[in-house]
Design a protein around this motif. Sequence first.
Motif, PDB file in Angstrom:
ATOM      1  N   TYR A  85       0.827  -1.210   0.000  1.00 24.23           N
ATOM      2  CA  TYR A  85       0.000   0.000   0.000  1.00 24.23           C
ATOM      3  C   TYR A  85       0.863   1.263   0.000  1.00 24.23           C
ATOM      4  N   ASP A  86       1.853   1.270   0.874  1.00 24.56           N
ATOM      5  CA  ASP A  86       2.787   2.406   0.985  1.00 24.56           C
ATOM      6  C   ASP A  86       3.430   2.741  -0.348  1.00 24.56           C
ATOM      7  N   LYS A  87       3.976   1.706  -0.985  1.00 25.11           N
ATOM      8  CA  LYS A  87       4.687   1.912  -2.239  1.00 25.11           C
ATOM      9  C   LYS A  87       3.728   2.426  -3.306  1.00 25.11           C
ATOM     10  N   GLY A  88       2.526   1.877  -3.329  1.00 20.20           N
ATOM     11  CA  GLY A  88       1.589   2.236  -4.369  1.00 20.20           C
ATOM     12  C   GLY A  88       0.998   3.622  -4.190  1.00 20.20           C
ATOM     13  N   PHE A  89       0.555   3.902  -2.977  1.00 18.56           N
ATOM     14  CA  PHE A  89      -0.251   5.110  -2.797  1.00 18.56           C
ATOM     15  C   PHE A  89       0.454   6.256  -2.086  1.00 18.56           C
ATOM     16  N   THR A  90       1.556   6.003  -1.388  1.00 19.22           N
ATOM     17  CA  THR A  90       2.303   7.102  -0.783  1.00 19.22           C
ATOM     18  C   THR A  90       3.474   7.488  -1.668  1.00 19.22           C
ATOM     19  N   ASP A  91       4.207   6.460  -2.137  1.00 28.19           N
ATOM     20  CA  ASP A  91       5.391   6.753  -2.947  1.00 28.19           C
ATOM     21  C   ASP A  91       5.070   6.791  -4.435  1.00 28.19           C
ATOM     22  N   PHE A  92       3.826   6.479  -4.804  1.00 31.83           N
ATOM     23  CA  PHE A  92       3.427   6.460  -6.206  1.00 31.83           C
ATOM     24  C   PHE A  92       4.335   5.573  -7.051  1.00 31.83           C
ATOM     25  N   GLN A  93       4.725   4.434  -6.504  1.00 29.75           N
ATOM     26  CA  GLN A  93       5.497   3.477  -7.304  1.00 29.75           C
ATOM     27  C   GLN A  93       4.618   2.256  -7.527  1.00 29.75           C
ATOM     28  N   MET A  94       3.602   2.424  -8.355  1.00 30.38           N
ATOM     29  CA  MET A  94       2.624   1.359  -8.506  1.00 30.38           C
ATOM     30  C   MET A  94       3.219   0.141  -9.203  1.00 30.38           C
ATOM     31  N   GLY A  95       4.150   0.368 -10.109  1.00 32.94           N
ATOM     32  CA  GLY A  95       4.810  -0.756 -10.772  1.00 32.94           C
ATOM     33  C   GLY A  95       5.550  -1.607  -9.758  1.00 32.94           C
TER      34      GLY A  95
ATOM     35  N   HIS B 138       8.964  13.545  -1.745  1.00 34.19           N
ATOM     36  CA  HIS B 138       9.047  14.116  -0.401  1.00 34.19           C
ATOM     37  C   HIS B 138       8.134  13.413   0.602  1.00 34.19           C
ATOM     38  N   SER B 139       6.903  13.115   0.184  1.00 30.08           N
ATOM     39  CA  SER B 139       5.983  12.542   1.166  1.00 30.08           C
ATOM     40  C   SER B 139       6.459  11.165   1.628  1.00 30.08           C
ATOM     41  N   GLY B 140       7.038  10.402   0.706  1.00 30.35           N
ATOM     42  CA  GLY B 140       7.599   9.112   1.101  1.00 30.35           C
ATOM     43  C   GLY B 140       8.794   9.296   2.021  1.00 30.35           C
ATOM     44  N   LEU B 141       9.596  10.321   1.702  1.00 29.70           N
ATOM     45  CA  LEU B 141      10.809  10.552   2.476  1.00 29.70           C
ATOM     46  C   LEU B 141      10.505  11.013   3.902  1.00 29.70           C
ATOM     47  N   ARG B 142       9.462  11.797   4.055  1.00 29.58           N
ATOM     48  CA  ARG B 142       9.026  12.198   5.407  1.00 29.58           C
ATOM     49  C   ARG B 142       8.739  10.977   6.254  1.00 29.58           C
ATOM     50  N   ASN B 143       8.036  10.017   5.635  1.00 29.63           N
ATOM     51  CA  ASN B 143       7.719   8.792   6.360  1.00 29.63           C
ATOM     52  C   ASN B 143       8.979   8.013   6.686  1.00 29.63           C
ATOM     53  N   THR B 144       9.917   8.021   5.752  1.00 31.08           N
ATOM     54  CA  THR B 144      11.180   7.332   5.994  1.00 31.08           C
ATOM     55  C   THR B 144      11.891   7.957   7.188  1.00 31.08           C
ATOM     56  N   LEU B 145      11.924   9.285   7.233  1.00 28.83           N
ATOM     57  CA  LEU B 145      12.567   9.962   8.357  1.00 28.83           C
ATOM     58  C   LEU B 145      11.862   9.604   9.664  1.00 28.83           C
ATOM     59  N   ARG B 146      10.528   9.637   9.610  1.00 35.87           N
ATOM     60  CA  ARG B 146       9.751   9.310  10.807  1.00 35.87           C
ATOM     61  C   ARG B 146      10.096   7.911  11.325  1.00 35.87           C
ATOM     62  N   ASP B 147      10.110   6.929  10.414  1.00 34.62           N
ATOM     63  CA  ASP B 147      10.362   5.553  10.836  1.00 34.62           C
ATOM     64  C   ASP B 147      11.794   5.365  11.331  1.00 34.62           C
ATOM     65  N   ILE B 148      12.732   5.981  10.623  1.00 33.53           N
ATOM     66  CA  ILE B 148      14.130   5.765  10.993  1.00 33.53           C
ATOM     67  C   ILE B 148      14.482   6.513  12.279  1.00 33.53           C
ATOM     68  N   ALA B 149      13.942   7.711  12.443  1.00 31.51           N
ATOM     69  CA  ALA B 149      14.192   8.448  13.681  1.00 31.51           C
ATOM     70  C   ALA B 149      13.673   7.642  14.875  1.00 31.51           C
ATOM     71  N   GLU B 150      12.575   6.929  14.647  1.00 29.78           N
ATOM     72  CA  GLU B 150      12.019   6.133  15.747  1.00 29.78           C
ATOM     73  C   GLU B 150      12.932   4.983  16.152  1.00 29.78           C
ATOM     74  N   THR B 151      13.676   4.449  15.206  1.00 32.38           N
ATOM     75  CA  THR B 151      14.586   3.373  15.601  1.00 32.38           C
ATOM     76  C   THR B 151      15.600   3.905  16.614  1.00 32.38           C
ATOM     77  N   VAL B 152      15.910   5.204  16.515  1.00 29.70           N
ATOM     78  CA  VAL B 152      16.828   5.812  17.493  1.00 29.70           C
ATOM     79  C   VAL B 152      16.101   6.078  18.813  1.00 29.70           C
ATOM     80  N   THR B 153      14.889   6.649  18.721  1.00 24.93           N
ATOM     81  CA  THR B 153      14.141   6.960  19.950  1.00 24.93           C
ATOM     82  C   THR B 153      13.913   5.709  20.792  1.00 24.93           C
TER      83      THR B 153
END
Lengths: 329, 420
Positions: A284-294, B383-398
């Motif tokens: 879900y994340d890849k498809g709808f957040t990162d827009f990497q549907m492929g 960017h929106s994916g990267l924000r989530n990446t930062l959130r998840d990775i920062a939590e591994t430290v917290t």
Amino acid sequence: MSNVISEPASPAATPTRGSPPSPKRRAGQSPGRRQEGRAGLLFLSPWLLGLIGITAFPMLFSLFLSFTNYDVLSSWEFLEFVGFDNYRKIFTTDPIFWKSVRVTLTFGLIAVPLKLAASLGVALLLNKARRGVGLYRSMFYLPSLLGGSVALALVWLAMFNGDGAFNDFLALFGIEGKSWINEPDWALATLIVLSVWQFGAPMVIFLAGLKQVPTELYEAASVDGASKLRQFFHVTLPMLSPVIFFNLVLETIHGFQGFTAAFVISNGTGGPVYATKLYTLLIYDKGFTDFQMGYASALAWIFLAVIGLITVVFFSTGRFWVHYSDGEK
Amino acid sequence: MAVALPAAGLLAACGDDEPAAGAEYPTGPVTLTFYWWGGEARAKLTDDALNLYTKAHPNVTITRTWQAFTGYYDKLATISAGGNAPDIFQIDDNGLAEYASRNVTLDLSPYTKSGAIDVSKHPKSLTEYGQLKGKQVAIATGENTPAIIYDKTILTELGLALPKVGMTYEEIITWGAEVSAKKPGYWGLMDPSSDYKALWLWLRAQGKEFYSDNKIAFSEADLIAWFQLWVDARAKNAVPPADVVHEAVTGSVATQLVVTKKAAVSFMWSNQLSEMQKATKNDLAMTAYPGDPKGQWARASTYWAASRTTKNAVVVADLINFLVNNVEAGKVQGVDRGLPSNLDVRTAVSDSLTDQKMKDTVAFENEITPKFGPAPAPPPKGHSGLRNTLRDIAETVTYGKATPEAAAKQFFTQAAAALA
């Protein structure tokens, strides 16, 4: 279903018509037969259209997409064929892939056996005729009806957070609880408990199975001096094995597809620290957040392959422990 | 898709990306679809503003859809993928570059150039913040500023000084530790280590940037220092344990630690003060994030974007112009989407406000804006994916599951893939 269509070829289906049709007539099909075939197709058509339109076609299309860089938003002219790139990236450069595989396997390996044990246990209790047994059966079945509902997940969220009802319950025994859903080591456990709690569907199937066990077998066993426990292991379980097998396959597939609860409880994050990042959440994340549907399609096809593989393993080991009463294996 | 074809034909006459900015305003019936997110209060404000427009233009019908933020982008992605993107939709930094660079949005430059959408009264940085590769891809609905929101009531009870503009991170962490020491089970600060905007401001206060040319502009060492800052803060008991922090990070305004009374300070946006105040009886107030305020800039809280496939570009432009520049429309909308972009409207709206916290928001913005630095480019696609990446990775430290060094390394590996 397909039997209906292929029936004309089977002579066994026609005895009521008096004399069997001549081979010549069968090959050309009588008008009545053909009409029946059409009617059959007509009645099947909603299901067939559904199968083709919203299952088969999207599936094959996603297989195609898994070899592209499809991103949902861009128009088709930007679609590029990338070959096995998505698959290669998944196995070589995606660190979350392996994390979520581990989470999903852990979930499946713990939740499915527990759920089967719980449903069998309760089915055994509810198998005896007691007053109000119908009511109990319905009540135990109820959580299953709610299925993957968002409301239920929200209830779970409220129960297992730091100030939740579960901790109030523990406090009665002087145990200080944790914020279960916010602890990486415990968050998945709350999902497992939720899944096990919804044991109604396999329970009903077990109940039906238990009804099929001939009482003479128990009588014979007790004449031979077998204890209740022994009867369970030597009569009930073997007689029930086809049903256990059925539930095992079904619940495994079902377990791997769990999504709603994990999504709602973790607020879509799969956190804390990837603890509830089920494979479906990753897709879900890849498809709808990162827009990497492929890429997401490629993930989904790997998923399909793995579930298929597990089912094949079940079927091939099944013949060692699944007993059918008529001696078939 | 079929519906969009006639529009595409029209556009083709004047080059694919240059719709006829000078076209006549239609007199026949026009139907527009309009989509936004927000709470019920915002739904009503927006609805009222749109009604003002249709009253003046009776031939225009606006089909409105709104929903909570959760699920908004999923739905927008789905309908856009189907070729039916709404004529006008609300968007923010998270989605702007994704949608603009994938050609979902209409290029509004011809309209800002012709004055059909008048941006002459908007702060220049705010207008530029809606531009991507020289194209005006969206118009800021209002200006917003990150702000720390604190519980004035409890801090006064404890007899502690209130946080103020220009504190350094070391100062506020020491201050936070004092709060925690005075009140057991209560903490001074939220841990913002997983929050991209806190990191961004911290970088900018040191003269660095988050992105440049669609790449990460800071170094692994910067990120390690950022993670370490909050590891040390936790060691000093200035921030709560990881599970308490996690609850706030993944929740809504209602689960912010200031609202749940678990910490004195939350790292938020200035326009959220009024909404948060409604969730608690204690008196809330706000000030700037720690560090030099020049790290901040006039940010668009949200934008209005239009769909490239719209059949009524002229009306769309006129409606966007109305929403951001009309004084009456401005008064109806208040400061719910930040301070109005148009400075004249801003003055008019500020004078007409009745909500005390909305007034505080305006006062804060007016005080802090002159200290701002220049606006960077809007965040790139990914960017929106990267924000989530930062959130998840920062939590591994917290949660103590990874060292700052390992986490930073992990972040850069994933960032490279996300922005590729």
